[in-house]
Design a protein around this motif. Structure first.
Motif, short mmCIF file in Angstrom:
data_model
loop_
_atom_site.label_atom_id
_atom_site.label_comp_id
_atom_site.label_asym_id
_atom_site.label_seq_id
_atom_site.Cartn_x
_atom_site.Cartn_y
_atom_site.Cartn_z
N TRP A 131 0.82 -1.25 -0.06
CA TRP A 131 0.03 0.01 -0.09
C TRP A 131 0.76 1.28 0.01
CZ3 TRP A 131 -5.16 -0.24 -0.60
CH2 TRP A 131 -5.86 0.78 -0.47
N ILE A 132 1.17 1.74 -1.10
CA ILE A 132 2.29 2.79 -1.54
C ILE A 132 1.54 4.08 -1.07
CG2 ILE A 132 3.87 3.99 -2.77
CD1 ILE A 132 4.45 0.91 -2.07
N GLU A 133 2.10 5.09 -0.44
CA GLU A 133 1.90 6.57 0.01
C GLU A 133 2.61 7.43 -0.81
OE1 GLU A 133 2.19 7.17 4.00
OE2 GLU A 133 0.83 5.60 4.88
N LYS A 134 1.98 8.64 -1.18
CA LYS A 134 2.69 9.65 -1.72
C LYS A 134 3.81 10.06 -1.36
CE LYS A 134 -0.63 13.32 -0.23
NZ LYS A 134 -1.51 14.24 -0.61
N THR A 177 -4.23 6.58 4.08
CA THR A 177 -2.72 6.24 4.29
C THR A 177 -2.49 4.82 5.28
OG1 THR A 177 -3.21 7.21 6.60
CG2 THR A 177 -2.51 8.56 4.83
N ARG A 178 -1.31 4.29 5.16
CA ARG A 178 -1.15 3.33 5.84
C ARG A 178 -1.80 3.15 7.46
NH1 ARG A 178 3.39 2.94 2.51
NH2 ARG A 178 4.69 4.12 4.25
N ASP A 179 -1.61 4.36 7.84
CA ASP A 179 -1.90 4.51 9.21
C ASP A 179 -3.48 4.54 9.46
OD1 ASP A 179 0.36 4.70 10.46
OD2 ASP A 179 0.37 6.99 10.71
N GLY A 185 10.64 7.86 -3.52
CA GLY A 185 10.41 7.40 -5.14
C GLY A 185 10.66 6.21 -5.57
N LEU A 186 11.87 5.44 -5.33
CA LEU A 186 12.12 3.91 -5.55
C LEU A 186 11.33 3.21 -4.86
CD1 LEU A 186 15.85 4.44 -5.70
CD2 LEU A 186 14.27 4.16 -7.69
N ILE A 187 10.54 3.23 -3.90
CA ILE A 187 9.63 2.37 -3.30
C ILE A 187 8.56 2.65 -4.46
CG2 ILE A 187 8.02 1.84 -1.36
CD1 ILE A 187 10.97 0.96 -1.03
N ILE A 247 -1.25 6.32 -4.32
CA ILE A 247 -0.49 7.58 -4.15
C ILE A 247 -1.34 8.93 -4.32
CG2 ILE A 247 1.73 6.50 -4.46
CD1 ILE A 247 1.81 8.21 -7.16
N GLN A 248 -2.56 8.53 -4.78
CA GLN A 248 -3.33 9.87 -5.38
C GLN A 248 -4.23 10.13 -3.95
OE1 GLN A 248 -5.75 9.43 -8.68
NE2 GLN A 248 -4.14 8.12 -9.84
N ASP A 249 -4.89 11.49 -3.97
CA ASP A 249 -5.40 12.06 -3.06
C ASP A 249 -6.71 11.23 -2.61
OD1 ASP A 249 -3.79 14.18 -2.66
OD2 ASP A 249 -4.60 15.51 -3.71
N GLY A 250 -7.20 11.15 -1.46
CA GLY A 250 -8.18 10.21 -1.19
C GLY A 250 -8.07 8.80 -0.54
#
Length: 351
Positions: free
Chosen positions: A254-257, A280-282, A261-263, A274-277
């Motif tokens: 679950w990638i966050e913005k 987050t992982r939390d 970058g390399l992740i 990574i997009q708004d909305g």
């Protein structure tokens, strides 16, 4: 053959013998119409090979291991077939498996399963879903809630009990993946010794066991136009074990913005998460805790291990490329991703 958004022409080097498959299908399925078999390949995925089979209005999916030698116990088609047999009636998002072949037809084991329809959300939204209000939030909450639902099933009522050994799950996982990483290590990846030592000293002591998918990520699911999940795929790693290991694994994908970058780009174009909305992982973890009632005190350990496990999986793929067992150009720079995953895991652990 009609073009579809989730399939493509079979990649060079990954062809299967259509005549042998058609003969096998007609021996096992009475309902196939007397029309030529069409074979296309699902384009996503970096491991097992998955094909769409169509004859007239009849359709199914064939799943088989990758070409060339594979790691011991990896890509176990019979086990995945048995998992789906055990789960389909209790968790209908798991496709129904139809028939298994041990390798007599293609020289490699494979199974045939139900074809599900919908949209896979990966690096961009399908056009059919773009007008859904609060789409990112709906996809996020659906991903959490379906994971909680899976973890709530009594595994002893599914037939999986005969296939698993939940006792000591995390201890085996940590030491097992350290061994796999070391066996597949090439000279252009870091050793990860500091991280491996930390993991062996922080194995969570959990006695809870549930069905875990263990490869739970957005592009392994399928959705309809309302952002409802219509299918969940890639059950190869499924077992019974610590449910928080499943949550940790999901968070490693679950990638966050704000991630490095390399992740974000380790497996190609960044995912839509990574997009708004999107949660987050939390936020994902908090909703899971609220819906499941489970304690999240040690979740950073599970997430740290998940990054290391993912590094091991990617390294096994890269090892096959390095040894010339596959020539897929997507794998050429995966050693860089492995190194970044190890570094990210160390940061998650606080090292």
């Amino acid at each position: 053959m009609e073009e579809t958004k989730d399939t493509r022409k079979v990649r060079e080097g990954e062809e299967i013998d259509g005549r042998k498959i058609e003969k096998f299908l007609r021996q096992n399925f009475d309902e196939i119409p007397d029309e030529p078999l069409q074979v296309r390949q699902f384009g996503a995925g970096h491991s097992n090979l998955t094909y769409e089979l169509k004859a007239g209005d009849w359709e199914a999916v064939l799943r088989r291991p990758p070409k060339g030698p594979v790691a011991p116990k990896a890509h176990d088609m019979e086990r995945e077939y048995r998992v789906l047999k055990a789960l389909h009636n209790k968790f209908p998002l798991a496709p129904e498996p139809y028939v298994f072949d041990e390798g007599k037809v293609l020289g490699k084991p494979f199974f045939i399963m139900e074809r599900r329809h919908g949209f896979v959300v990966d690096t961009e939204f399908p056009d059919e879903m773009k007008d859904v209000p609060d789409l990112a939030r709906k996809l996020s909450s659906t991903m959490v809630d379906r994971l909680v639902e899976l973890h709530s099933i009594d595994y002893k009522a599914t037939g999986l009990e005969q296939m698993v050994k939940p006792e000591g799950f995390m201890e085996r996982q940590v030491h097992g993946w350290i061994k796999r990483f070391d066996q597949a290590r090439t000279d252009d990846v870091v050793s990860g010794e500091r991280l491996k030592k930390w993991l062996t000293h922080h194995v969570p002591d959990s006695n809870e066991a549930s069905i875990i998918h263990y490869d739970y990520k957005l592009n392994n699911a399928m959705f309809n136009e309302k952002a409802e999940m219509t299918g969940l795929f890639d059950w190869e790693m499924t077992t019974v074990g610590d449910p928080l290991a499943d949550l940790g694994a999901a968070m490693s994908y679950w990638i966050e913005k704000d991630d490095p970058g390399l992740i974000q780009t380790g497996l190609g174009k960044p995912p839509v998460t990574i997009q708004d909305g999107f949660y987050t992982r939390d936020e994902f973890i908090q909703r899971y805790a609220q819906r499941s009632g489970r304690d999240m005190e040690q979740i950073h350990v599970y997430v740290t291990f998940a990054y290391f496990k993912l590094a091991g999986i990617v390294q096994q793929i890269y090892y096959r490329y390095k040894k010339g067992q596959t020539n897929d150009p997507r794998f050429a720079d995966m050693n860089v991703f492995v190194n970044n995953l190890i570094e990210h895991a160390e940061e998650t652990a606080g090292l």
